[in-house]
Design a protein around this motif. Structure first.
Motif, PDB file in Angstrom:
ATOM      1  N   SER A   1       4.917  -1.317   2.971  1.00  0.00           N
ATOM      2  CA  SER A   1       3.961  -1.523   3.962  1.00  0.00           C
ATOM      3  C   SER A   1       2.970  -2.304   3.440  1.00  0.00           C
ATOM      4  N   TRP A   2       2.432  -3.389   4.260  1.00  0.00           N
ATOM      5  CA  TRP A   2       1.652  -4.234   3.333  1.00  0.00           C
ATOM      6  C   TRP A   2      -0.033  -4.390   4.170  1.00  0.00           C
ATOM      7  N   SER A   3      -0.857  -4.402   3.433  1.00  0.00           N
ATOM      8  CA  SER A   3      -2.244  -4.592   3.945  1.00  0.00           C
ATOM      9  C   SER A   3      -2.876  -5.776   3.535  1.00  0.00           C
TER      10      SER A   3
ATOM     11  N   THR B   1       0.887  -1.276   0.076  1.00  0.00           N
ATOM     12  CA  THR B   1      -0.039  -0.004  -0.088  1.00  0.00           C
ATOM     13  C   THR B   1       0.765   1.207  -0.048  1.00  0.00           C
ATOM     14  N   ALA B   2       2.272   1.066   0.706  1.00  0.00           N
ATOM     15  CA  ALA B   2       2.952   2.425   0.628  1.00  0.00           C
ATOM     16  C   ALA B   2       4.361   1.958   0.676  1.00  0.00           C
ATOM     17  N   THR B   3       5.130   2.895   0.537  1.00  0.00           N
ATOM     18  CA  THR B   3       6.742   2.462   0.922  1.00  0.00           C
ATOM     19  C   THR B   3       7.154   3.535   2.330  1.00  0.00           C
ATOM     20  N   THR B   4       7.625   3.095   3.310  1.00  0.00           N
ATOM     21  CA  THR B   4       8.023   4.001   4.490  1.00  0.00           C
ATOM     22  C   THR B   4       9.322   3.795   4.589  1.00  0.00           C
ATOM     23  N   PRO B   5       9.932   4.497   5.411  1.00  0.00           N
ATOM     24  CA  PRO B   5      11.417   4.353   5.666  1.00  0.00           C
ATOM     25  C   PRO B   5      11.507   3.733   7.208  1.00  0.00           C
ATOM     26  N   ASN B   6      12.414   2.660   7.319  1.00  0.00           N
ATOM     27  CA  ASN B   6      12.241   1.960   8.831  1.00  0.00           C
ATOM     28  C   ASN B   6      13.305   2.902   9.820  1.00  0.00           C
TER      29      ASN B   6
END
Length: 106
Positions: A29-31, A16-21
């Motif tokens: 980011s998986w949903s 659903t989106a890419t986010t920094p760790n």
């Protein structure tokens, strides 16, 4: 497709989106798209050496009721393991959907 053969509960997930760790790396980011009953069949397995590490790979076929919203950009979560979807095919005029997926184990 006989319902009795679909005895595994799988979760189809989409990015659903890419986010920094915490290290600043970009991670997906998986949903959940859907939780469905499936038939799971192992197809083949292999092992290879990669970056001085043994990597095992197994390929599976999952059969589910007909869906048109599953794509190779998604993954399957089954029994705590993640399977990358390789290909998705319709079974004989909307009778069902076959999902071919692989699982990498280090």
């Amino acid at each position: 497709m006989r319902a009795g053969m679909m005895d595994r509960r799988i979760v189809i997930e989409q990015d659903t989106a890419t986010t920094p760790n915490t290290h600043g790396e970009i991670v997906p980011s998986w949903s959940t798209l859907a939780t469905v009953w499936a038939y799971r069949k192992p197809l083949k397995g292999s092992e290879k050496q990669q970056s001085q590490q043994e990597l095992a790979q197994a390929e599976y076929m999952f059969r589910i009721r007909h869906r048109t919203d599953v794509t190779p950009e998604m993954r399957i979560n089954y029994d705590g393991a993640y399977y990358d979807i390789i290909a998705v095919f319709e079974i004989s005029r909307k009778h069902g959907t076959e999902i071919f997926a692989k699982r990498n184990v280090a």
